[in-house]
Scaffold this motif. Structure first.
Motif, PDB file in Angstrom:
ATOM      1  N   GLN A 164      34.299  21.582  -4.404  1.00 61.53           N
ATOM      2  CA  GLN A 164      33.858  22.642  -3.731  1.00 61.53           C
ATOM      3  C   GLN A 164      32.521  23.186  -4.160  1.00 61.53           C
ATOM      4  O   GLN A 164      32.416  24.128  -4.841  1.00 61.53           O
ATOM      5  N   ARG A 165      31.347  22.457  -3.455  1.00 55.65           N
ATOM      6  CA  ARG A 165      30.205  22.442  -3.842  1.00 55.65           C
ATOM      7  C   ARG A 165      29.536  23.858  -3.476  1.00 55.65           C
ATOM      8  O   ARG A 165      28.491  24.188  -3.885  1.00 55.65           O
ATOM      9  N   GLY A 166      30.239  24.591  -2.247  1.00 56.10           N
ATOM     10  CA  GLY A 166      29.667  25.464  -1.691  1.00 56.10           C
ATOM     11  C   GLY A 166      28.512  25.337  -0.512  1.00 56.10           C
ATOM     12  O   GLY A 166      28.082  26.378  -0.221  1.00 56.10           O
ATOM     13  N   TYR A 167      28.279  24.163  -0.022  1.00 54.83           N
ATOM     14  CA  TYR A 167      27.255  23.962   1.064  1.00 54.83           C
ATOM     15  C   TYR A 167      28.080  23.479   2.377  1.00 54.83           C
ATOM     16  O   TYR A 167      27.385  23.561   3.266  1.00 54.83           O
ATOM     17  N   ARG A 168      29.401  23.464   2.234  1.00 57.47           N
ATOM     18  CA  ARG A 168      30.013  23.057   3.597  1.00 57.47           C
ATOM     19  C   ARG A 168      30.596  24.153   4.449  1.00 57.47           C
ATOM     20  O   ARG A 168      31.205  25.093   3.707  1.00 57.47           O
ATOM     21  N   ALA A 169      30.265  24.134   5.667  1.00 56.68           N
ATOM     22  CA  ALA A 169      30.774  25.159   6.619  1.00 56.68           C
ATOM     23  C   ALA A 169      32.418  25.328   6.594  1.00 56.68           C
ATOM     24  O   ALA A 169      33.039  24.104   6.491  1.00 56.68           O
ATOM     25  N   ALA A 170      33.016  26.162   6.644  1.00 57.56           N
ATOM     26  CA  ALA A 170      34.390  26.352   6.673  1.00 57.56           C
ATOM     27  C   ALA A 170      34.968  25.878   7.935  1.00 57.56           C
ATOM     28  O   ALA A 170      36.291  25.401   8.024  1.00 57.56           O
ATOM     29  N   GLY A 202      28.663  14.782  10.885  1.00 57.49           N
ATOM     30  CA  GLY A 202      29.437  15.880  10.848  1.00 57.49           C
ATOM     31  C   GLY A 202      29.213  17.223  10.259  1.00 57.49           C
ATOM     32  O   GLY A 202      28.289  17.914  10.620  1.00 57.49           O
ATOM     33  N   SER A 203      29.895  17.356   9.217  1.00 54.56           N
ATOM     34  CA  SER A 203      29.651  18.718   8.437  1.00 54.56           C
ATOM     35  C   SER A 203      28.425  18.718   7.384  1.00 54.56           C
ATOM     36  O   SER A 203      28.024  19.475   6.763  1.00 54.56           O
ATOM     37  N   GLY A 204      27.953  17.235   7.287  1.00 58.34           N
ATOM     38  CA  GLY A 204      26.679  17.020   6.543  1.00 58.34           C
ATOM     39  C   GLY A 204      27.130  16.666   5.178  1.00 58.34           C
ATOM     40  O   GLY A 204      26.023  16.708   4.261  1.00 58.34           O
ATOM     41  N   THR A 205      28.271  16.357   4.903  1.00 63.69           N
ATOM     42  CA  THR A 205      28.702  15.811   3.561  1.00 63.69           C
ATOM     43  C   THR A 205      28.056  14.877   2.843  1.00 63.69           C
ATOM     44  O   THR A 205      27.544  15.056   1.698  1.00 63.69           O
ATOM     45  N   ILE A 206      27.804  13.629   3.585  1.00 70.07           N
ATOM     46  CA  ILE A 206      27.174  12.446   2.934  1.00 70.07           C
ATOM     47  C   ILE A 206      25.823  12.859   2.641  1.00 70.07           C
ATOM     48  O   ILE A 206      25.320  12.472   1.552  1.00 70.07           O
ATOM     49  N   LEU A 207      25.017  13.426   3.612  1.00 73.99           N
ATOM     50  CA  LEU A 207      23.706  13.735   3.283  1.00 73.99           C
ATOM     51  C   LEU A 207      23.440  14.869   2.244  1.00 73.99           C
ATOM     52  O   LEU A 207      22.668  14.659   1.367  1.00 73.99           O
ATOM     53  N   ALA A 208      24.567  15.946   2.369  1.00 74.60           N
ATOM     54  CA  ALA A 208      24.295  16.789   1.074  1.00 74.60           C
ATOM     55  C   ALA A 208      24.202  16.229  -0.133  1.00 74.60           C
ATOM     56  O   ALA A 208      23.650  16.784  -1.087  1.00 74.60           O
ATOM     57  N   GLU A 209      25.427  15.662  -0.078  1.00 76.11           N
ATOM     58  CA  GLU A 209      25.874  14.799  -1.596  1.00 76.11           C
ATOM     59  C   GLU A 209      24.637  13.890  -2.038  1.00 76.11           C
ATOM     60  O   GLU A 209      24.168  14.002  -3.371  1.00 76.11           O
ATOM     61  N   ALA A 210      24.138  13.130  -1.125  1.00 69.04           N
ATOM     62  CA  ALA A 210      22.998  12.373  -1.510  1.00 69.04           C
ATOM     63  C   ALA A 210      21.695  13.247  -1.844  1.00 69.04           C
ATOM     64  O   ALA A 210      21.148  12.684  -2.763  1.00 69.04           O
ATOM     65  N   SER A 211      21.490  14.270  -1.223  1.00 71.30           N
ATOM     66  CA  SER A 211      20.278  15.127  -1.454  1.00 71.30           C
ATOM     67  C   SER A 211      20.400  15.858  -2.903  1.00 71.30           C
ATOM     68  O   SER A 211      19.473  15.913  -3.736  1.00 71.30           O
ATOM     69  N   LEU A 212      21.750  16.079  -3.463  1.00 73.29           N
ATOM     70  CA  LEU A 212      21.769  16.754  -4.783  1.00 73.29           C
ATOM     71  C   LEU A 212      21.605  15.400  -5.766  1.00 73.29           C
ATOM     72  O   LEU A 212      21.002  15.800  -6.657  1.00 73.29           O
ATOM     73  N   ILE A 213      22.115  14.098  -5.274  1.00 73.25           N
ATOM     74  CA  ILE A 213      22.011  13.115  -6.289  1.00 73.25           C
ATOM     75  C   ILE A 213      20.336  12.949  -6.338  1.00 73.25           C
ATOM     76  O   ILE A 213      19.745  12.572  -7.382  1.00 73.25           O
ATOM     77  N   ALA A 214      19.487  12.715  -5.134  1.00 72.11           N
ATOM     78  CA  ALA A 214      18.239  12.474  -5.251  1.00 72.11           C
ATOM     79  C   ALA A 214      17.447  13.594  -5.982  1.00 72.11           C
ATOM     80  O   ALA A 214      16.412  13.165  -6.721  1.00 72.11           O
ATOM     81  N   GLN A 215      17.849  14.747  -5.949  1.00 67.85           N
ATOM     82  CA  GLN A 215      17.115  15.774  -6.703  1.00 67.85           C
ATOM     83  C   GLN A 215      17.597  16.063  -8.102  1.00 67.85           C
ATOM     84  O   GLN A 215      17.318  16.800  -8.879  1.00 67.85           O
TER      85      GLN A 215
END
Length: 379
Positions: A164-170, A202-215
């Protein structure tokens, strides 16, 4: 050196093993549902901060013979619980089991009650008072694992699960779990310096995870509370040093590299919110579009296209989705040359509808559904 157990979703164990070794753990042993490891306190802190695949990290306290409810009570009542309850923290007890158990140990509710009685009796005798049970937000989280005449007693140091990273909409519909998105990115060998496209964001999970990895952002930095804060050996200075080190390793993005689209405007809005929270919105391009109509920005050099389209289990009927999968294959053939593509699906029928030859098929579990990551080299 203490012994710990990092739990994870089914099928992620070998990937979590490598991640934990890279974080400095020793005596690593893969088990069903997670990975055992040993390490100094710093390693425990770093796994909580950096693991993208673990759900929780437990500290093993004891392992003892347990053939009946009397054994359970006797062993727990003599444990020095007063060490952990120097303050009257609220607590909870989570019971897990493997294999066939004797009658009085097969009922998790009864085991939980028996364990609570032992802990409360011990604290009442030693401290003259007892703590309260809080099953929702306990300050001390106790875990019992019963298997073949033995019980492993542990403390959950994580609390709210790491995924539960805190970025995904409920309100996200049929979301992909964050840890699964992270392992898909590893499995397809996406280079964090190259573009990533998700045509079903969708809710952006793949792109959000990738953005954390890239940064190079440690996902645990987004958590404001861990249960181990309440442990008697919590070393705040050492924890703060781990946080400072993690922040010093972050990388600034320099150019747009994330592109997402979805036929639903609500999904695009959710992805926008997620990428804003992870700090990557400025380096992302998002649009509402059917997969057959999307255009990858011309300044995006070929990288990876990774998607989790509906496959009939929770969203849509399998037969009705054949045309959608065929359009993905057609799009890839005509417009996505020189990209690497990954499609995560739980339907073999729909996989065949893509009409392209896979380079790899990698099995993962999405909850109780056995799925495949299908990878394609689009020459």
């Amino acid at each position: 050196m203490s012994k710990y157990f990092a739990s994870c979703a089914r099928g992620l164990e070998p990937h979590l093993e490598k991640e934990i070794i890279d974080l400095g753990a020793t005596e690593v042993d893969v088990s069903s549902g997670g990975v055992w490891f040993s390490g100094e306190q710093d390693v425990f802190y770093k796994v909580n901060l950096w693991s993208r695949l673990a759900s929780r990290v437990l500290l093993q306290l004891r392992n003892f013979h347990c053939h009946n409810d009397k054994d359970l009570y006797d062993e727990l009542v003599k444990f020095r619980w007063e060490t952990f309850f120097q303050k009257m923290y609220t607590f909870s007890i989570d019971v897990k089991s493997t294999g066939k158990l004797p009658k009085f140990l097969s009922n998790s509710h009864y085991v939980r009650q028996k364990a609570k009685d032992a802990i409360v009796d011990r604290l009442r005798e030693k401290l003259g008072k007892r703590p309260d049970v809080d099953t929702k937000e306990p300050e001390i989280s106790i875990v019992l694992h019963l298997e073949a005449g033995r019980c492993t007693l542990s403390l959950d140091g994580t609390g709210v699960p790491l995924h539960q990273r805190g970025y995904r909409a409920a309100e996200a519909e049929a979301p992909l779990r964050e840890t699964l998105a992270a392992v898909l990115l590893k499995a397809i060998e996406w280079d964090p310096k190259t573009p990533l496209v998700d045509p079903f964001c969708g809710s952006g999970t793949i792109l959000a995870e990738a953005s954390l990895i890239a940064q190079n952002i440690a996902p645990g930095l987004n958590k404001d509370y861990f249960c181990f804060y309440n442990w008697p050996d919590f070393y705040k200075d050492r924890w703060q040093a781990c946080i400072a080190e993690a922040k010093s390793k972050q990388i600034k993005l320099e150019k747009p590299q994330f592109f997402g689209s979805d036929v639903s405007q609500s999904a695009v809005n959710q992805t926008t919110k997620a990428l804003r929270i992870t700090g990557a919105l400025e380096f992302s391009r998002l649009m509402r579009s059917d997969v057959s109509q999307i255009k990858i920005p011309e300044d995006f050099s070929p990288g990876v296209i990774l998607m989790n389209p509906p496959y009939g289990d929770r969203m849509g009927n399998e037969e009705e989705l054949v045309g959608l999968y065929k359009s993905i294959g057609d799009k890839a053939k005509h417009e996505w040359k020189n990209w690497r593509m990954g499609i995560f699906t739980g339907s073999s029928l729909l996989a065949k509808s893509i009409g392209l030859r896979t380079s790899k098929r990698i099995a993962f579990w999405n909850g109780n559904i056995e799925c495949r990551l299908l990878t394609y080299n689009l020459y």
